[in-house]
Design a protein around this motif. Structure first.
Motif, PDB file in Angstrom:
ATOM      1  N   PHE A   1      11.576   7.983   0.733  1.00 29.68           N
ATOM      2  CA  PHE A   1      12.587   9.292  -0.296  1.00 29.68           C
ATOM      3  C   PHE A   1      13.086   8.960  -1.564  1.00 29.68           C
ATOM      4  N   ASN A   2      13.439   8.210  -1.577  1.00 26.38           N
ATOM      5  CA  ASN A   2      14.019   7.467  -2.694  1.00 26.38           C
ATOM      6  C   ASN A   2      13.019   7.849  -3.941  1.00 26.38           C
ATOM      7  N   ILE A   3      12.210   6.633  -3.506  1.00 28.19           N
ATOM      8  CA  ILE A   3      10.636   6.340  -4.954  1.00 28.19           C
ATOM      9  C   ILE A   3       9.762   7.701  -4.848  1.00 28.19           C
ATOM     10  N   ALA A   4       9.448   8.702  -3.574  1.00 28.60           N
ATOM     11  CA  ALA A   4       9.099   9.513  -3.414  1.00 28.60           C
ATOM     12  C   ALA A   4       9.707  10.719  -4.705  1.00 28.60           C
ATOM     13  N   PHE A   5      11.384  11.200  -4.622  1.00 32.06           N
ATOM     14  CA  PHE A   5      11.660  12.188  -5.768  1.00 32.06           C
ATOM     15  C   PHE A   5      12.203  11.377  -6.702  1.00 32.06           C
ATOM     16  N   ILE A   6      12.611  10.301  -7.015  1.00 26.93           N
ATOM     17  CA  ILE A   6      13.126   9.942  -8.222  1.00 26.93           C
ATOM     18  C   ILE A   6      12.965  11.008  -9.251  1.00 26.93           C
ATOM     19  N   GLY A   7      13.803  10.659  -9.940  1.00 21.56           N
ATOM     20  CA  GLY A   7      14.002  11.829 -10.784  1.00 21.56           C
ATOM     21  C   GLY A   7      15.149  13.203 -11.166  1.00 21.56           C
ATOM     22  N   LEU A   8      14.642  13.648  -9.046  1.00 21.67           N
ATOM     23  CA  LEU A   8      15.068  14.712  -8.573  1.00 21.67           C
ATOM     24  C   LEU A   8      15.817  14.552  -7.988  1.00 21.67           C
ATOM     25  N   ASP A   9      17.252  13.961  -8.026  1.00 20.81           N
ATOM     26  CA  ASP A   9      18.418  13.710  -7.304  1.00 20.81           C
ATOM     27  C   ASP A   9      18.779  13.972  -6.416  1.00 20.81           C
ATOM     28  N   THR A  10      19.278  15.514  -6.121  1.00 18.61           N
ATOM     29  CA  THR A  10      20.001  16.115  -5.322  1.00 18.61           C
ATOM     30  C   THR A  10      18.989  16.291  -4.033  1.00 18.61           C
TER      31      THR A  10
ATOM     32  N   PHE B   1       1.022  -1.715  -0.252  1.00 24.71           N
ATOM     33  CA  PHE B   1       0.284  -0.255  -0.075  1.00 24.71           C
ATOM     34  C   PHE B   1       0.858   1.330   0.138  1.00 24.71           C
ATOM     35  N   CYS B   2       1.964   0.991   0.626  1.00 25.39           N
ATOM     36  CA  CYS B   2       2.674   2.437   1.204  1.00 25.39           C
ATOM     37  C   CYS B   2       3.438   2.703  -0.555  1.00 25.39           C
ATOM     38  N   ILE B   3       3.937   2.088  -0.757  1.00 28.03           N
ATOM     39  CA  ILE B   3       4.768   1.798  -1.709  1.00 28.03           C
ATOM     40  C   ILE B   3       3.612   2.627  -3.461  1.00 28.03           C
ATOM     41  N   VAL B   4       2.348   1.675  -2.973  1.00 26.11           N
ATOM     42  CA  VAL B   4       1.623   2.657  -4.737  1.00 26.11           C
ATOM     43  C   VAL B   4       1.514   3.440  -4.115  1.00 26.11           C
ATOM     44  N   ALA B   5       0.805   4.142  -2.885  1.00 22.00           N
ATOM     45  CA  ALA B   5       0.638   5.222  -2.128  1.00 22.00           C
ATOM     46  C   ALA B   5       1.912   6.449  -3.040  1.00 22.00           C
ATOM     47  N   ILE B   6       3.068   5.829  -2.710  1.00 25.30           N
ATOM     48  CA  ILE B   6       4.401   6.630  -2.583  1.00 25.30           C
ATOM     49  C   ILE B   6       4.516   7.314  -4.502  1.00 25.30           C
ATOM     50  N   LEU B   7       4.236   5.432  -5.248  1.00 18.82           N
ATOM     51  CA  LEU B   7       4.259   5.963  -6.843  1.00 18.82           C
ATOM     52  C   LEU B   7       3.348   6.491  -7.416  1.00 18.82           C
ATOM     53  N   VAL B   8       2.217   6.703  -6.583  1.00 15.36           N
ATOM     54  CA  VAL B   8       1.035   7.364  -7.202  1.00 15.36           C
ATOM     55  C   VAL B   8       1.299   9.310  -6.760  1.00 15.36           C
ATOM     56  N   PHE B   9       1.921   9.614  -5.751  1.00 14.80           N
ATOM     57  CA  PHE B   9       2.405  10.731  -5.465  1.00 14.80           C
ATOM     58  C   PHE B   9       3.799  11.080  -6.016  1.00 14.80           C
ATOM     59  N   ARG B  10       4.538  10.449  -6.599  1.00 12.45           N
ATOM     60  CA  ARG B  10       5.827  10.625  -7.616  1.00 12.45           C
ATOM     61  C   ARG B  10       4.861  10.890  -8.907  1.00 12.45           C
ATOM     62  N   LEU B  11       4.003  10.536  -9.056  1.00 13.18           N
ATOM     63  CA  LEU B  11       3.610  10.504 -10.645  1.00 13.18           C
ATOM     64  C   LEU B  11       2.883  11.483 -10.831  1.00 13.18           C
ATOM     65  N   TRP B  12       1.866  11.486 -10.447  1.00 11.09           N
ATOM     66  CA  TRP B  12       0.335  12.271 -10.556  1.00 11.09           C
ATOM     67  C   TRP B  12       0.683  13.903  -9.560  1.00 11.09           C
ATOM     68  N   LEU B  13       1.272  13.593  -8.221  1.00 12.83           N
ATOM     69  CA  LEU B  13       1.079  14.566  -7.309  1.00 12.83           C
ATOM     70  C   LEU B  13       2.433  15.640  -7.447  1.00 12.83           C
ATOM     71  N   LEU B  14       3.284  15.252  -7.415  1.00 19.35           N
ATOM     72  CA  LEU B  14       4.471  15.509  -6.634  1.00 19.35           C
ATOM     73  C   LEU B  14       4.862  16.882  -8.246  1.00 19.35           C
TER      74      LEU B  14
END
Length: 351
Positions: A273-282, A188-201
């Motif tokens: 954290f790593n998943i939530a900000f993938i692509g925002l490397d710094t 559930f947490c992994i899916v929720a974080i992916l949703v945040f990264r893909l559509w909300l961030l």
């Protein structure tokens, strides 16, 4: 690159013996290996992008705002030497000495050291050494929190934060330290974080993009970190997520007990954290690394049996970290070849 691979091989050999409890991997050898790593980090010369930035900071030729804790340490060392490389030796002794002291208390210290080396050495011992030094104090805070010494842990975390601001994220460890995970909760947490990264961030970043402007406040700096990176492709993101999740799953399938739950909980915060900000490397890397300091410890404390399953799971974690380590070296223009201050011509070096 051969020099770094030899270091990896040395640590791997001792980690292998450590796994099978062979006497070669003992406290004396752990101390010797630590001294070798201190020598390599402390006497480096001109390596990685931040070397000369720190040289300018040390010689007070930079207008970069620096955390007060690091500045105090730097000022204290300058009382005894104005040679930058001797300063680096002092930092290496402090940073790697503290880390090794904490890791030596673990069940399989060489395994923990190998994983920490692969994850941290190039980026935070040879390059961004402020966060490398702060991580040493985070490990102390982590160990104190594990021993239920919350006040002392918080105080040491504050010291780490005074050296590198990202260490303040360790506050989450106080909240998550006793959480009990199940496969459903993890999914559930992994899916929720992916949703945040893909559509909300991205919409969230765009909403607050007006904060970026002139000035050096924390909000402005953080906003620039967010907006300065590219959004990865879907295929690239999928590969990254798998790479991040696999070590977490390996530790989980080694078995979560009262002995290792605390360390697993801290480790998994870093993965989230790593998943939530993938692509925002710094941003993702800086914050995640506060918690990834626990990865080697989480693996070490999760080993209960010496069978094929355990060897395979530990091996996967080590291999994934090695691939990241090798990739980072291959992409660096300044870490290779390794240069040692003592081997340089005294007439040409900057002190």
């Amino acid at each position: 690159m051969d020099f770094y691979l030899k270091l990896v091989f040395l640590l791997f050999v001792f980690a292998f013996f450590d796994f099978f409890r062979v006497s070669l991997a003992n406290k004396v050898m752990f101390f010797i290996v630590t001294v070798v790593l201190i020598y390599v980090a402390g006497f480096r010369y001109g390596l990685e992008a931040d070397y000369w930035s720190y040289w300018r900071i040390f010689h007070e030729k930079s207008d970069i705002d620096i955390e007060i804790g690091y500045e105090l340490i730097s000022s204290f060392i300058r009382l005894f030497t104005h040679n930058f490389n001797y300063f680096l030796v002092c930092i290496a002794v402090l940073s790697l000495g503290i880390k090794s002291k904490v890791l030596a208390k673990m069940q399989y210290p060489f395994i923990a050291l190998l994983i920490l080396f692969l994850r941290y050495f190039v980026f935070f011992e040879l390059n961004g050494m402020r966060q490398g030094l702060a991580t040493a104090f985070i490990l102390i805070a982590m160990y104190l929190l594990y021993r239920q010494k919350k006040a002392a842990s918080f105080a040491v975390m504050c010291i780490a934060t005074s050296i590198h601001l990202s260490s303040a994220a360790f506050l989450l460890a106080f909240i998550m330290k006793d959480y009990k995970w199940t496969p459903k909760k993890l999914l559930f947490c992994i899916v929720a974080i992916l949703v945040f990264r893909l559509w909300l961030l991205v919409p969230l970043i765009e909403t607050f993009s007006f904060l970026v402007g002139a000035g050096g406040t924390f909000v402005v700096k953080a906003s620039k970190y967010l907006l300065a990176n590219a959004v990865p492709s879907m295929s690239g993101m999928a590969v990254s997520v798998v790479r991040i999740i696999f070590p977490v799953l390996c530790v989980y399938f080694l078995g979560i007990t009262e002995k290792n739950r605390f360390f697993f909980n801290i480790f998994i915060i870093g993965a989230f954290f790593n998943i939530a900000f993938i692509g925002l490397d710094t941003l993702s890397y800086r914050i995640a690394m506060v918690f990834y300091a626990c990865e080697g410890i989480a693996v070490s404390q999760s080993i209960r049996r010496h069978n094929v399953k355990t060897l395979a799971l530990v091996g996967i974690v080590i291999m994934l970290n090695f691939l990241s380590f090798y990739s980072g070296l291959a992409q660096s223009d300044t870490a290779i070849p390794y240069r040692n201050y003592l081997d340089e011509n005294p007439a040409t070096v900057k002190i």
